[in-house]
Design a protein around this motif. Structure first.
Motif, PDB file in Angstrom:
ATOM      1  N   MET A   1      33.914  33.542  43.677  1.00  0.00           N
ATOM      2  CA  MET A   1      34.985  34.358  42.940  1.00  0.00           C
ATOM      3  C   MET A   1      36.058  34.607  43.750  1.00  0.00           C
ATOM      4  SD  MET A   1      36.342  35.724  40.131  1.00  0.00           S
ATOM      5  CE  MET A   1      37.457  37.256  39.886  1.00  0.00           C
ATOM      6  N   SER A   2      37.372  34.311  43.442  1.00  0.00           N
ATOM      7  CA  SER A   2      38.415  34.467  44.130  1.00  0.00           C
ATOM      8  C   SER A   2      39.010  35.808  43.868  1.00  0.00           C
ATOM      9  CB  SER A   2      39.497  33.334  43.985  1.00  0.00           C
ATOM     10  OG  SER A   2      38.988  32.286  44.711  1.00  0.00           O
ATOM     11  N   ALA A   3      39.494  36.530  44.819  1.00  0.00           N
ATOM     12  CA  ALA A   3      40.442  37.619  44.500  1.00  0.00           C
ATOM     13  C   ALA A   3      41.631  37.401  43.500  1.00  0.00           C
ATOM     14  CB  ALA A   3      40.529  38.422  45.656  1.00  0.00           C
ATOM     15  N   ALA A   9      46.567  38.930  35.243  1.00  0.00           N
ATOM     16  CA  ALA A   9      45.311  39.578  34.819  1.00  0.00           C
ATOM     17  C   ALA A   9      44.206  38.714  34.926  1.00  0.00           C
ATOM     18  CB  ALA A   9      45.403  40.320  33.433  1.00  0.00           C
ATOM     19  N   ARG A  10      42.983  39.143  34.890  1.00  0.00           N
ATOM     20  CA  ARG A  10      41.809  38.325  35.011  1.00  0.00           C
ATOM     21  C   ARG A  10      40.934  38.768  34.029  1.00  0.00           C
ATOM     22  NH1 ARG A  10      41.469  34.755  39.385  1.00  0.00           N
ATOM     23  NH2 ARG A  10      39.822  33.873  38.559  1.00  0.00           N
ATOM     24  N   LYS A  11      39.783  38.129  33.849  1.00  0.00           N
ATOM     25  CA  LYS A  11      38.722  38.538  32.972  1.00  0.00           C
ATOM     26  C   LYS A  11      37.287  38.732  33.679  1.00  0.00           C
ATOM     27  CE  LYS A  11      40.199  38.113  28.607  1.00  0.00           C
ATOM     28  NZ  LYS A  11      40.326  38.957  27.430  1.00  0.00           N
ATOM     29  N   ARG A  12      36.821  39.808  33.452  1.00  0.00           N
ATOM     30  CA  ARG A  12      35.620  40.179  34.319  1.00  0.00           C
ATOM     31  C   ARG A  12      34.466  39.081  33.809  1.00  0.00           C
ATOM     32  NH1 ARG A  12      32.968  45.073  36.637  1.00  0.00           N
ATOM     33  NH2 ARG A  12      30.710  44.891  36.347  1.00  0.00           N
ATOM     34  N   ALA A  56      32.762  49.045  44.988  1.00  0.00           N
ATOM     35  CA  ALA A  56      32.840  50.047  44.002  1.00  0.00           C
ATOM     36  C   ALA A  56      34.198  49.580  43.305  1.00  0.00           C
ATOM     37  CB  ALA A  56      33.089  51.356  44.557  1.00  0.00           C
ATOM     38  N   GLU A  57      35.176  49.354  43.799  1.00  0.00           N
ATOM     39  CA  GLU A  57      36.398  48.836  43.025  1.00  0.00           C
ATOM     40  C   GLU A  57      35.984  47.537  41.965  1.00  0.00           C
ATOM     41  OE1 GLU A  57      40.436  49.604  45.535  1.00  0.00           O
ATOM     42  OE2 GLU A  57      39.490  47.586  45.992  1.00  0.00           O
ATOM     43  N   TRP A  58      35.312  46.670  42.503  1.00  0.00           N
ATOM     44  CA  TRP A  58      34.793  45.596  41.756  1.00  0.00           C
ATOM     45  C   TRP A  58      33.893  46.029  40.560  1.00  0.00           C
ATOM     46  CZ3 TRP A  58      37.084  40.543  41.849  1.00  0.00           C
ATOM     47  CH2 TRP A  58      37.874  40.373  42.973  1.00  0.00           C
ATOM     48  N   ARG A  59      32.948  46.780  40.975  1.00  0.00           N
ATOM     49  CA  ARG A  59      32.142  47.202  39.621  1.00  0.00           C
ATOM     50  C   ARG A  59      32.856  47.870  38.643  1.00  0.00           C
ATOM     51  NH1 ARG A  59      29.055  49.191  44.398  1.00  0.00           N
ATOM     52  NH2 ARG A  59      27.226  47.794  44.911  1.00  0.00           N
ATOM     53  N   ALA A  60      34.229  48.567  39.235  1.00  0.00           N
ATOM     54  CA  ALA A  60      34.719  49.452  38.070  1.00  0.00           C
ATOM     55  C   ALA A  60      35.808  48.504  37.384  1.00  0.00           C
ATOM     56  CB  ALA A  60      35.410  50.489  38.893  1.00  0.00           C
ATOM     57  N   ALA A  61      36.307  47.300  38.127  1.00  0.00           N
ATOM     58  CA  ALA A  61      37.127  46.511  37.587  1.00  0.00           C
ATOM     59  C   ALA A  61      36.808  45.761  36.406  1.00  0.00           C
ATOM     60  CB  ALA A  61      37.653  45.304  38.530  1.00  0.00           C
ATOM     61  N   GLY A  62      37.815  45.947  35.164  1.00  0.00           N
ATOM     62  CA  GLY A  62      37.449  45.036  33.951  1.00  0.00           C
ATOM     63  C   GLY A  62      36.758  45.952  32.988  1.00  0.00           C
ATOM     64  N   GLN A  63      36.406  47.239  33.157  1.00  0.00           N
ATOM     65  CA  GLN A  63      35.508  47.926  32.224  1.00  0.00           C
ATOM     66  C   GLN A  63      36.428  48.405  31.067  1.00  0.00           C
ATOM     67  OE1 GLN A  63      32.601  48.182  32.388  1.00  0.00           O
ATOM     68  NE2 GLN A  63      31.782  48.023  34.784  1.00  0.00           N
ATOM     69  N   THR A  64      36.940  47.381  30.526  1.00  0.00           N
ATOM     70  CA  THR A  64      37.823  47.439  29.327  1.00  0.00           C
ATOM     71  C   THR A  64      37.234  46.908  28.070  1.00  0.00           C
ATOM     72  OG1 THR A  64      39.183  45.777  29.835  1.00  0.00           O
ATOM     73  CG2 THR A  64      39.791  47.730  30.835  1.00  0.00           C
ATOM     74  N   ALA A  65      37.914  47.207  26.887  1.00  0.00           N
ATOM     75  CA  ALA A  65      37.076  46.351  25.601  1.00  0.00           C
ATOM     76  C   ALA A  65      37.201  45.031  25.841  1.00  0.00           C
ATOM     77  CB  ALA A  65      38.188  47.002  24.439  1.00  0.00           C
ATOM     78  N   SER A  68      39.458  42.821  30.764  1.00  0.00           N
ATOM     79  CA  SER A  68      40.440  42.343  31.585  1.00  0.00           C
ATOM     80  C   SER A  68      40.534  43.544  32.631  1.00  0.00           C
ATOM     81  CB  SER A  68      41.821  42.019  30.850  1.00  0.00           C
ATOM     82  OG  SER A  68      42.349  43.235  30.160  1.00  0.00           O
ATOM     83  N   PHE A  69      41.319  42.922  33.854  1.00  0.00           N
ATOM     84  CA  PHE A  69      41.436  43.742  35.174  1.00  0.00           C
ATOM     85  C   PHE A  69      42.833  43.186  35.669  1.00  0.00           C
ATOM     86  CE2 PHE A  69      38.935  40.665  36.865  1.00  0.00           C
ATOM     87  CZ  PHE A  69      39.153  40.539  38.053  1.00  0.00           C
TER      88      PHE A  69
END
Length: 245
Positions: A1-3, A9-12, A56-65, A68-69
């Protein structure tokens, strides 16, 4: 997975985020695959504390409906990317860019038309210029107005030496803090833990705070000030975690 690149924006897609020891450092993995920065370098840092914060940042990223992040959700990863990919091959250019703030440092340009504000600037900013002189030997000149003034060569050389002594991690932190604060002086104060991010951000926003004390709060200005303080706090946190090892 690339940063993610800064612009999109990207999709989790991942479920699990882990930190694994890899070589002499700690790498962040998503579903067992290492995160790679835009230049394809692995997101692997020498500090376990920092690696855990990155995870922890990556765990939290994309926690949207929609899952996306954006890069704004990964500020520590962004600083790590600068440390790992951008700075090692461009140290001289990075130091030169930071040194340029010596010619435009916020603390050196005072309001000559508003004596009350000028007095507050002197009271809040002069101690930091004195601190810089004690810490680095760089005594910067002060002027009224916004017309650029050249700084003494001795001061510039002292700052050049201070930047030359910085590690890649410290340069990455300064690369966030100095532009955010508009001041290399305050950026170095953050680097040397001379004050908290909140104190330094308040110092850098003295003019805005003085204006709002007279004219009332402006939501755009307060939002901008809050965003700046967030940047400074992320930079300070990155440094603390990196130094924890």
């Amino acid at each position: 997975m690339s940063a993610p690149q800064q612009s999109s924006a990207r999709k989790r897609f991942w479920k699990q985020v882990d930190v694994v020891q890899e070589g002499g450092g700690y790498a962040v993995q998503l579903d067992g695959r290492g995160v790679r920065l835009p230049g394809r370098m692995p997101l692997c840092v020498p500090s376990r504390a920092l690696a855990e914060a990155l995870a922890a940042e990556w765990r939290a990223a994309g926690q949207t409906a929609d899952g996306s992040f954006t890069p704004a959700e990964l500020p520590l990863t962004g600083i790590a990317g600068s440390m790992l990919e951008r700075i090692p091959g461009a140290r001289e250019g990075v130091r030169a860019s930071l040194l340029a703030y010596a010619g435009s440092d916020l603390l050196c340009y005072r309001d000559g038309a508003n004596p009350a504000l000028g007095d507050r600037q002197r009271m809040e900013w002069d101690p930091w210029l004195d601190w810089l002189a004690r810490e680095t030997g760089a005594r910067l000149e002060v002027t009224q107005g916004v017309m650029p003034i050249p700084q003494p060569e001795q001061a510039v050389e002292a700052l050049r030496a201070a930047l030359a002594a910085c590690s890649d991690a410290e340069l990455a932190v300064l690369g966030v803090a100095a532009p955010a604060l508009g001041s290399l002086v305050l950026g170095l104060a953050l680097l040397r833990e001379a004050a908290s991010p909140a104190v330094l951000a308040a110092c850098a926003t003295l003019d805005e705070r003085a204006q709002m004390a007279v004219w009332g709060e402006d939501p755009e200005v307060t939002d901008r000030m809050a965003a700046m303080q967030d940047e400074v706090e992320h930079a300070a946190r990155f440094l603390v975690l990196f130094r924890q090892g």
